[in-house]
Design a protein around this motif. Structure first.
Motif, short mmCIF file in Angstrom:
data_model
loop_
_atom_site.label_atom_id
_atom_site.label_comp_id
_atom_site.label_asym_id
_atom_site.label_seq_id
_atom_site.Cartn_x
_atom_site.Cartn_y
_atom_site.Cartn_z
N ILE A 203 1.92 1.68 7.27
CA ILE A 203 2.61 2.89 6.82
C ILE A 203 2.45 3.06 5.31
CG2 ILE A 203 4.87 3.99 6.56
CD1 ILE A 203 5.67 2.68 9.22
N ALA A 204 2.65 1.97 4.56
CA ALA A 204 2.49 2.05 3.10
C ALA A 204 1.07 2.45 2.74
CB ALA A 204 2.83 0.70 2.47
N GLY A 205 0.09 1.93 3.46
CA GLY A 205 -1.29 2.30 3.20
C GLY A 205 -1.55 3.78 3.44
N ALA A 206 -1.00 4.30 4.53
CA ALA A 206 -1.18 5.74 4.83
C ALA A 206 -0.53 6.61 3.76
CB ALA A 206 -0.61 6.05 6.21
N GLY A 209 -2.44 6.29 0.46
CA GLY A 209 -3.71 7.00 0.55
C GLY A 209 -3.54 8.50 0.41
N LEU A 210 -2.55 9.06 1.08
CA LEU A 210 -2.30 10.50 0.97
C LEU A 210 -1.89 10.87 -0.46
CD1 LEU A 210 -0.38 11.12 4.31
CD2 LEU A 210 -2.70 11.85 3.75
N LEU A 211 -1.09 10.00 -1.09
CA LEU A 211 -0.67 10.27 -2.48
C LEU A 211 -1.86 10.27 -3.42
CD1 LEU A 211 2.62 8.20 -2.84
CD2 LEU A 211 2.39 10.65 -3.17
N VAL A 212 -2.75 9.29 -3.28
CA VAL A 212 -3.88 9.22 -4.21
C VAL A 212 -4.84 10.38 -4.00
CG1 VAL A 212 -5.58 7.81 -2.94
CG2 VAL A 212 -5.31 7.51 -5.40
N ILE A 213 -4.99 10.84 -2.76
CA ILE A 213 -5.82 12.03 -2.51
C ILE A 213 -5.21 13.25 -3.20
CG2 ILE A 213 -6.56 13.65 -0.72
CD1 ILE A 213 -6.89 11.21 1.13
N PHE A 214 -3.89 13.40 -3.07
CA PHE A 214 -3.21 14.52 -3.71
C PHE A 214 -3.35 14.46 -5.23
CE2 PHE A 214 0.58 16.24 -5.75
CZ PHE A 214 0.61 17.53 -5.23
N VAL A 215 -3.07 13.29 -5.80
CA VAL A 215 -3.13 13.14 -7.27
C VAL A 215 -4.55 13.35 -7.78
CG1 VAL A 215 -2.90 11.46 -9.14
CG2 VAL A 215 -1.09 11.67 -7.43
N ALA A 388 4.63 4.34 -2.64
CA ALA A 388 4.50 4.12 -1.20
C ALA A 388 5.22 2.84 -0.78
CB ALA A 388 3.02 4.03 -0.82
N THR A 389 5.11 1.79 -1.59
CA THR A 389 5.79 0.53 -1.27
C THR A 389 7.30 0.70 -1.31
OG1 THR A 389 3.94 -0.72 -2.23
CG2 THR A 389 6.03 -1.89 -1.94
N HIS A 407 3.34 -7.93 0.85
CA HIS A 407 2.42 -7.52 1.91
C HIS A 407 2.40 -6.00 2.07
CE1 HIS A 407 2.59 -11.70 4.08
NE2 HIS A 407 2.07 -11.74 2.87
N VAL A 408 3.55 -5.37 1.90
CA VAL A 408 3.59 -3.91 1.95
C VAL A 408 2.77 -3.32 0.80
CG1 VAL A 408 5.09 -1.89 1.80
CG2 VAL A 408 5.82 -3.87 3.14
N ALA A 409 2.88 -3.93 -0.39
CA ALA A 409 2.11 -3.45 -1.54
C ALA A 409 0.61 -3.62 -1.32
CB ALA A 409 2.54 -4.19 -2.80
N VAL A 410 0.20 -4.73 -0.71
CA VAL A 410 -1.22 -4.92 -0.39
C VAL A 410 -1.70 -3.86 0.60
CG1 VAL A 410 -2.88 -6.48 0.68
CG2 VAL A 410 -1.23 -7.38 -0.94
N GLY A 411 -0.84 -3.52 1.56
CA GLY A 411 -1.18 -2.42 2.46
C GLY A 411 -1.40 -1.12 1.69
N GLY A 412 -0.55 -0.87 0.69
CA GLY A 412 -0.74 0.31 -0.15
C GLY A 412 -2.05 0.28 -0.90
N ILE A 413 -2.46 -0.90 -1.38
CA ILE A 413 -3.73 -1.03 -2.10
C ILE A 413 -4.90 -0.72 -1.17
CG2 ILE A 413 -5.27 -2.72 -3.18
CD1 ILE A 413 -2.74 -4.00 -4.39
N PHE A 414 -4.84 -1.21 0.05
CA PHE A 414 -5.88 -0.86 1.02
C PHE A 414 -5.94 0.65 1.25
CE2 PHE A 414 -6.24 -5.31 2.30
CZ PHE A 414 -7.56 -5.39 2.70
#
Length: 479
Positions: A203-206, A209-215, A388-389, A407-414
């Motif tokens: 979930i954090a990764g999704a 990812g959406l945030l970085v696309i927007f930014v 996201a985290t 681990h949630v933060a690593v998911g965000g990095i992915f």
């Protein structure tokens, strides 16, 4: 086109994660040594009680407070970099003010929003009705704390990154089974918690990812980056602040009637969103003036990183406080003999203060390391990962589900890395394919990080369950 740099973002950020883990092990040494001393002291207390040199109730309480205090220090010292490192590295705040800010946010999160996770760990993993004798309940939770502390100390000593949340869940399950049998374990709850450990990073990764696309599309790739930043960053921070304010209002719902709480959520959220957007716009304008027209992401995202760091601290306190306060609330209950254990507010506050103290006393070295160029994420990516985290951890806390912030933060990095790769492919469709060797190398790098998270999840719970169970059987035999 920056073709030479394309597709490298995820691998560089994963390399920074590896460097951060090495920095954590180095900065954790003082706490690790303290952990060895704590385990020896607790062993001495248990042996003294076994030989009739002390009261069992008081010995369990003293040992529980000592181990819980050390776990709080360990949590605060080890995870502060996730919250504060990017903000300090970007120059959004100084080191000492940042440590104080995050420490206060940790205490606030623990006190205001830590109840659900604490209650889940105190009453949800082991059927509290099965603990019919007060001292037996104390022994189970003391054994869980000792098992988790022993595993964290051992794993850190040999260089394995482990999660406190995973450790305490395994310790409670193992100690409960040793004392009461497998039927006392709430297996459905345990399955929900462990499933969350897999789902939360996704979930954090999704979200990231959406945030970085927007930014990227709306701000960083805009023709006039400064003008875009003045429009979109205040709106983004305003929305973030408004949702956070609404969440805080909802926290008051257990104390107030639902009908009287709900009408306050929307007005409070809108008011804070407008204030947050106005303050963010002012800060962005100030940063643009100071930058003399240079609109790099580091300056643009300084104010937003500060807000994200505060939210991360609050979220971390809300979730990780349960690892300490859950077992501690049962130990403090002492003579409780039936039903579920009522969570004392003092347990939340003590656990929150221990985490904050760990942040202040031992977090300095780690934040400096992670805030350096070696391990620091790009400011824009760090903002997306942090936000996201924080959102994922806060949602887990509201549901009473303990998760690993790291681990949630690593998911965000992915999620950020894959999103940027998608954007690069979209921008440069004519790119020649990478050599097969390079593709394989990158796949191995990424799989190794997934394997690390999976191994921490698979190994930690059985290990702490065995340690917690063995400790429980030993204490029961001695006493």
């Amino acid at each position: 086109m920056r073709t030479g740099r394309s597709f490298h973002t995820l691998d560089k950020d994963l390399g920074r994660v590896t460097n951060t883990e090495a920095a954590q092990r180095h900065a954790f040494r003082p706490v690790w040594r303290l952990g060895l001393a704590v385990l020896l002291l607790v062993a001495a207390l248990i042996l003294a009680t076994a030989f009739g040199l002390g009261n069992t109730d008081y010995a369990a309480l003293a040992a529980g407070l000592i181990v819980a205090g050390w776990l709080g220090l360990a949590i605060g010292s080890n995870d502060v970099a996730n919250s504060l490192g990017p903000a300090v590295g970007a120059g959004a705040i100084g080191l000492l003010p940042g440590l104080l800010l995050v420490a206060l946010a940790e205490v606030a999160g623990a006190s205001l929003a830590g109840g659900a996770v604490t209650d889940r760990l105190a009453n949800g993993i082991i059927d509290a009705r099965a603990l019919t004798v007060g001292i037996e309940a104390q022994i189970v939770m003391l054994s869980a704390l000792v098992g988790a502390a022993a595993w964290i100390t051992t794993a850190t000593g040999i260089g394995l990154p482990v999660s406190t949340s995973h450790s305490i869940v395994g310790g409670i399950a193992g100690a409960g089974m040793a004392a009461l049998g497998t039927s006392a374990v709430e297996w459905t709850t345990l399955a929900i918690i462990t499933s969350t450990w897999l789902i939360a990073p996704l979930i954090a990764g999704a979200v990231a990812g959406l945030l970085v696309i927007f930014v990227r599309l709306q701000v960083l790739d805009a023709a006039d980056r400064a003008a875009a930043a003045r429009v979109w960053l205040p709106l983004l921070v305003g929305a973030m602040s408004g949702l956070f304010a609404s969440y805080l209002v909802l926290l008051a719902r257990p104390r107030l009637p639902l009908l009287s709480t709900m009408p306050m959520v929307v007005p409070a959220g809108v008011a804070i969103a407008l204030i947050g957007a106005a303050l963010m716009r002012r800060k962005v304008n100030a940063e643009l003036i100071l930058s003399d027209g240079k609109t790099g992401s580091k300056r643009l995202f300084r104010p937003a990183l500060l807000v994200a760091a505060t939210m991360m601290g609050f979220a971390h306190g809300a979730n990780d406080v349960g690892n300490v306060a859950g077992p501690l609330s049962v130990i403090l209950a002492g003579s409780a003999t039936t039903g579920s254990f009522v969570m004392p507010v003092g347990a939340l506050l003590m656990a929150g203060l221990a985490i904050a103290l760990g942040t202040l006393l031992f977090g300095r070295r780690l934040v400096v390391m992670v805030g350096s160029g070696i391990t620091r994420l790009n400011a824009g990516r760090a903002f997306c990962v942090s936000l996201a985290t924080a959102a994922t951890v806060l949602a887990s806390s509201a549901l009473g589900l303990p998760v690993s912030t790291t681990h949630v933060a690593v998911g965000g990095i992915f999620g950020v890395g894959f999103a940027r790769e998608w954007l690069d492919r979209r921008r440069n469709k004519s790119r020649s394919p990478m050599p097969a060797e390079e593709t394989r190398r990158r796949m191995l790098i990424r799989r190794s990080h997934v394997a690390t998270i999976a191994a921490a999840w698979v190994v930690t719970v059985p290990a702490t369950a065995l340690l917690g169970g063995a400790c429980c059987l030993l204490i029961l035999r001695l006493t």
